[in-house]
Design an enzyme around this catalytic site. Structure first.
Site, PDB file in Angstrom:
ATOM      1  CG  HIS A 137      -2.019  -0.986   1.114  1.00  0.00           C
ATOM      2  ND1 HIS A 137      -2.810  -1.334   2.180  1.00  0.00           N
ATOM      3  CD2 HIS A 137      -2.448  -1.734   0.069  1.00  0.00           C
ATOM      4  CE1 HIS A 137      -3.674  -2.257   1.791  1.00  0.00           C
ATOM      5  NE2 HIS A 137      -3.465  -2.511   0.524  1.00  0.00           N
ATOM      6  CB  CYS A 178       8.259  13.382 -13.347  1.00  0.00           C
ATOM      7  SG  CYS A 178       8.705  13.227 -11.612  1.00  0.00           S
ATOM      8  CB  CYS A 211       9.927  16.978 -12.744  1.00  0.00           C
ATOM      9  SG  CYS A 211       8.354  17.021 -11.842  1.00  0.00           S
ATOM     10  CB  SER A 268      -9.658  -6.093  10.185  1.00  0.00           C
ATOM     11  OG  SER A 268      -9.455  -5.318   9.017  1.00  0.00           O
TER      12      SER A 268
HETATM   13  P1  NAD Z   1     -11.840  -2.911  -1.521  1.00  0.00           P
HETATM   14  O1  NAD Z   1     -11.597  -3.785  -0.351  1.00  0.00           O
HETATM   15  O2  NAD Z   1     -12.987  -1.976  -1.439  1.00  0.00           O
HETATM   16  O3  NAD Z   1     -12.002  -3.800  -2.837  1.00  0.00           O
HETATM   17  C1  NAD Z   1     -10.846  -4.370  -3.470  1.00  0.00           C
HETATM   18  C2  NAD Z   1     -11.350  -5.310  -4.531  1.00  0.00           C
HETATM   19  O4  NAD Z   1     -11.765  -6.517  -3.874  1.00  0.00           O
HETATM   20  C3  NAD Z   1     -12.529  -4.753  -5.276  1.00  0.00           C
HETATM   21  O5  NAD Z   1     -12.510  -5.210  -6.622  1.00  0.00           O
HETATM   22  C4  NAD Z   1     -13.697  -5.380  -4.549  1.00  0.00           C
HETATM   23  O6  NAD Z   1     -14.810  -5.633  -5.387  1.00  0.00           O
HETATM   24  C5  NAD Z   1     -13.123  -6.729  -4.152  1.00  0.00           C
HETATM   25  N1  NAD Z   1     -13.742  -7.215  -2.918  1.00  0.00           N
HETATM   26  C6  NAD Z   1     -14.095  -6.478  -1.847  1.00  0.00           C
HETATM   27  N2  NAD Z   1     -14.678  -7.279  -0.940  1.00  0.00           N
HETATM   28  C7  NAD Z   1     -14.664  -8.551  -1.455  1.00  0.00           C
HETATM   29  C8  NAD Z   1     -15.111  -9.816  -0.994  1.00  0.00           C
HETATM   30  N3  NAD Z   1     -15.710  -9.943   0.195  1.00  0.00           N
HETATM   31  N4  NAD Z   1     -14.912 -10.906  -1.780  1.00  0.00           N
HETATM   32  C9  NAD Z   1     -14.308 -10.772  -2.984  1.00  0.00           C
HETATM   33  N5  NAD Z   1     -13.869  -9.602  -3.496  1.00  0.00           N
HETATM   34  C10 NAD Z   1     -14.058  -8.505  -2.713  1.00  0.00           C
HETATM   35  O7  NAD Z   1     -10.512  -2.128  -1.763  1.00  0.00           O
HETATM   36  P2  NAD Z   1     -10.321  -0.977  -2.831  1.00  0.00           P
HETATM   37  O8  NAD Z   1     -11.313   0.104  -2.616  1.00  0.00           O
HETATM   38  O9  NAD Z   1     -10.285  -1.613  -4.227  1.00  0.00           O
HETATM   39  O10 NAD Z   1      -8.841  -0.522  -2.416  1.00  0.00           O
HETATM   40  C11 NAD Z   1      -7.773  -1.002  -3.272  1.00  0.00           C
HETATM   41  C12 NAD Z   1      -6.586  -1.148  -2.447  1.00  0.00           C
HETATM   42  O11 NAD Z   1      -6.266   0.095  -1.784  1.00  0.00           O
HETATM   43  C13 NAD Z   1      -6.780  -2.195  -1.345  1.00  0.00           C
HETATM   44  O12 NAD Z   1      -5.637  -3.035  -1.335  1.00  0.00           O
HETATM   45  C14 NAD Z   1      -6.803  -1.356  -0.088  1.00  0.00           C
HETATM   46  O13 NAD Z   1      -6.255  -2.055   1.013  1.00  0.00           O
HETATM   47  C15 NAD Z   1      -5.922  -0.195  -0.456  1.00  0.00           C
HETATM   48  N6  NAD Z   1      -6.206   0.913   0.453  1.00  0.00           N
HETATM   49  C16 NAD Z   1      -5.170   1.582   1.070  1.00  0.00           C
HETATM   50  C17 NAD Z   1      -5.466   2.602   1.954  1.00  0.00           C
HETATM   51  C18 NAD Z   1      -4.351   3.301   2.680  1.00  0.00           C
HETATM   52  O14 NAD Z   1      -4.602   4.267   3.399  1.00  0.00           O
HETATM   53  N7  NAD Z   1      -3.152   2.782   2.494  1.00  0.00           N
HETATM   54  C19 NAD Z   1      -6.766   2.982   2.217  1.00  0.00           C
HETATM   55  C20 NAD Z   1      -7.756   2.273   1.571  1.00  0.00           C
HETATM   56  C21 NAD Z   1      -7.486   1.243   0.696  1.00  0.00           C
HETATM   57  N1  APR Z   2      -1.782  -7.241  18.163  1.00  0.00           N
HETATM   58  C1  APR Z   2      -2.342  -7.947  17.140  1.00  0.00           C
HETATM   59  N2  APR Z   2      -3.425  -7.525  16.440  1.00  0.00           N
HETATM   60  C2  APR Z   2      -3.946  -6.339  16.776  1.00  0.00           C
HETATM   61  C3  APR Z   2      -3.427  -5.542  17.828  1.00  0.00           C
HETATM   62  C4  APR Z   2      -2.293  -6.042  18.532  1.00  0.00           C
HETATM   63  N3  APR Z   2      -1.735  -5.373  19.545  1.00  0.00           N
HETATM   64  N4  APR Z   2      -4.197  -4.423  17.925  1.00  0.00           N
HETATM   65  C5  APR Z   2      -5.147  -4.515  16.976  1.00  0.00           C
HETATM   66  N5  APR Z   2      -5.022  -5.675  16.300  1.00  0.00           N
HETATM   67  C6  APR Z   2      -5.825  -6.193  15.198  1.00  0.00           C
HETATM   68  C7  APR Z   2      -7.288  -5.807  15.284  1.00  0.00           C
HETATM   69  O1  APR Z   2      -7.976  -6.818  15.982  1.00  0.00           O
HETATM   70  C8  APR Z   2      -7.684  -5.781  13.812  1.00  0.00           C
HETATM   71  O2  APR Z   2      -8.115  -7.059  13.412  1.00  0.00           O
HETATM   72  O3  APR Z   2      -5.325  -5.590  14.027  1.00  0.00           O
HETATM   73  C9  APR Z   2      -6.377  -5.466  13.080  1.00  0.00           C
HETATM   74  C10 APR Z   2      -6.343  -4.059  12.510  1.00  0.00           C
HETATM   75  O4  APR Z   2      -7.290  -4.027  11.468  1.00  0.00           O
HETATM   76  P1  APR Z   2      -7.491  -2.675  10.621  1.00  0.00           P
HETATM   77  O5  APR Z   2      -7.543  -1.528  11.546  1.00  0.00           O
HETATM   78  O6  APR Z   2      -8.609  -2.942   9.666  1.00  0.00           O
HETATM   79  O7  APR Z   2      -6.136  -2.526   9.809  1.00  0.00           O
HETATM   80  P2  APR Z   2      -5.736  -3.366   8.516  1.00  0.00           P
HETATM   81  O8  APR Z   2      -6.305  -4.747   8.575  1.00  0.00           O
HETATM   82  O9  APR Z   2      -4.280  -3.217   8.355  1.00  0.00           O
HETATM   83  O10 APR Z   2      -6.479  -2.565   7.313  1.00  0.00           O
HETATM   84  C11 APR Z   2      -6.238  -3.067   5.994  1.00  0.00           C
HETATM   85  O11 APR Z   2      -7.416  -1.251   4.930  1.00  0.00           O
HETATM   86  O12 APR Z   2      -7.877   0.946   5.302  1.00  0.00           O
HETATM   87  C12 APR Z   2      -7.160   0.075   4.504  1.00  0.00           C
HETATM   88  O13 APR Z   2      -5.146   0.296   3.373  1.00  0.00           O
HETATM   89  C13 APR Z   2      -5.716   0.334   4.655  1.00  0.00           C
HETATM   90  O14 APR Z   2      -3.884  -1.142   4.959  1.00  0.00           O
HETATM   91  C14 APR Z   2      -5.197  -0.839   5.431  1.00  0.00           C
HETATM   92  C15 APR Z   2      -6.160  -1.906   5.022  1.00  0.00           C
END
Ligand code: NAD
Ligand code: APR
EC number: 2.3.1.286
Length: 238
Positions: free
Chosen positions: A109, A120, A143, A181
């Site tokens: 990510h 660029c 750039c 999660s």
């Molecule tokens: P999304 O989870 O909304 O969907 C990703 C793809 O998976 C989509 O094509 C969706 O249709 C599919 N999908 C979602 N739920 C599903 C399920 N239950 N079963 C099968 N397919 C499912 O994610 P997005 O909106 O496409 O985001 C793209 C990427 O950007 C993801 O990897 C997400 O983690 C990342 N992201 C990063 C940040 C950040 O702050 N770094 C924030 C949000 C998203």
């Molecule tokens: N040790 C282990 N697990 C933990 C701890 C801990 N101390 N504290 C929290 N958790 C677990 C929570 O139970 C939860 O299942 O970590 C998980 C955090 O889940 P999210 O907050 O959803 O974070 P993440 O799974 O990384 O989100 C995935 O979604 O929003 C986008 O791009 C973003 O990378 C992120 C992606």
């Protein structure tokens, strides 16, 4: 335990929780403080770039106060001492794996300490605020255009190096998911990819994730306790 030669690890925000970095969906997490569509989508950035740049400036500044924890350090030890192949994939944009000693980290990510230039399209290491100061946005180091954005993958954008990840999942003996999660794709689907390739699958998370039923084994508790114990086990096997 069968011979383990190739391990793929996926980490999420939970591995950095004990370092004081906000997760996204836990109590008081980032998505309770900010709307995803406002700060983590290309549309949100186009609508209000200063809001988005300020959000990532805040997260980058919080990083400088955070330290890697025992889970990060345990994965770095695994990288040093495990004789087989290891791929560490993280959804996290923080640099705590690197500061904990891991040398090869795949940030699917992107990274807070990287800037992407919309003109660029070149990435540069970046550890300063990206918001405008005195009405001026910082210039791209390559750039000089004032068109830098956080080098972070937003909802709707494609994560990085997916081919490398799927190739590793196809060859893995063991897939371990730590602190995520399991609700955001494509990362949430990695466990099924690994199982289809015959890998064993293990979840280490504070509580059962949305995908916990896909794993052969799940252990629940803080990563700072679970991960060092698991690394000891793996190194004792080999
Ligand atoms: P999304 O989870 O909304 O969907 C990703 C793809 O998976 C989509 O094509 C969706 O249709 C599919 N999908 C979602 N739920 C599903 C399920 N239950 N079963 C099968 N397919 C499912 O994610 P997005 O909106 O496409 O985001 C793209 C990427 O950007 C993801 O990897 C997400 O983690 C990342 N992201 C990063 C940040 C950040 O702050 N770094 C924030 C949000 C998203
Ligand atoms: N040790 C282990 N697990 C933990 C701890 C801990 N101390 N504290 C929290 N958790 C677990 C929570 O139970 C939860 O299942 O970590 C998980 C955090 O889940 P999210 O907050 O959803 O974070 P993440 O799974 O990384 O989100 C995935 O979604 O929003 C986008 O791009 C973003 O990378 C992120 C992606």
């Amino acid at each position: 335990m069968a011979e383990i030669n190739r391990i793929v690890i996926l980490t999420g925000a939970g591995i950095s929780a004990e370092s004081g970095i906000d997760t996204f969906r836990s109590e008081g997490g980032l998505w309770e403080q900010h709307r995803i569509e406002d700060v983590a989508t290309p549309e949100g950035f186009a609508r209000d770039p200063d809001l988005v740049l300020g959000f990532y400036d805040m997260r980058r500044a919080a990083l400088s106060k955070a330290e890697p924890n025992d889970a990060h350090r345990a994965l770095a030890r695994l990288e040093r001492e495990f004789p087989g192949e290891l791929l560490l994939v993280t959804q996290n944009v923080d640099d705590l794996h690197e500061r904990g000693g891991s040398r090869d980290v795949l940030h699917m990510h992107g990274e807070l300490k990287s800037a992407l230039c919309a003109s660029c399209e070149i990435r540069s290491a970046w550890d300063a605020p990206m918001s405008a100061t005195g009405g001026q946005r910082p210039q791209c180091p390559v750039c000089q255009a004032p068109t830098l954005r956080p080098d972070v993958v937003w909802f709707g954008e494609m994560p990085y190096q997916m081919d490398r990840i799927y190739a590793a999942l196809g060859a893995a003996d063991l897939f371990v998911s730590i602190g995520t999660s399991g609700g955001v794709y494509p990362a949430a689907g990695f466990v099924q990819e690994a199982r289809q390739s015959g890998a064993r699958t293990l979840e280490l998370n504070l509580e059962p994730s949305e995908g916990t039923h896909f794993f052969h084994e799940a252990r629940h508790g803080p990563a700072g306790q679970l991960v060092p114990r698991w690394v000891d086990e793996v190194l004792d096997w080999n």
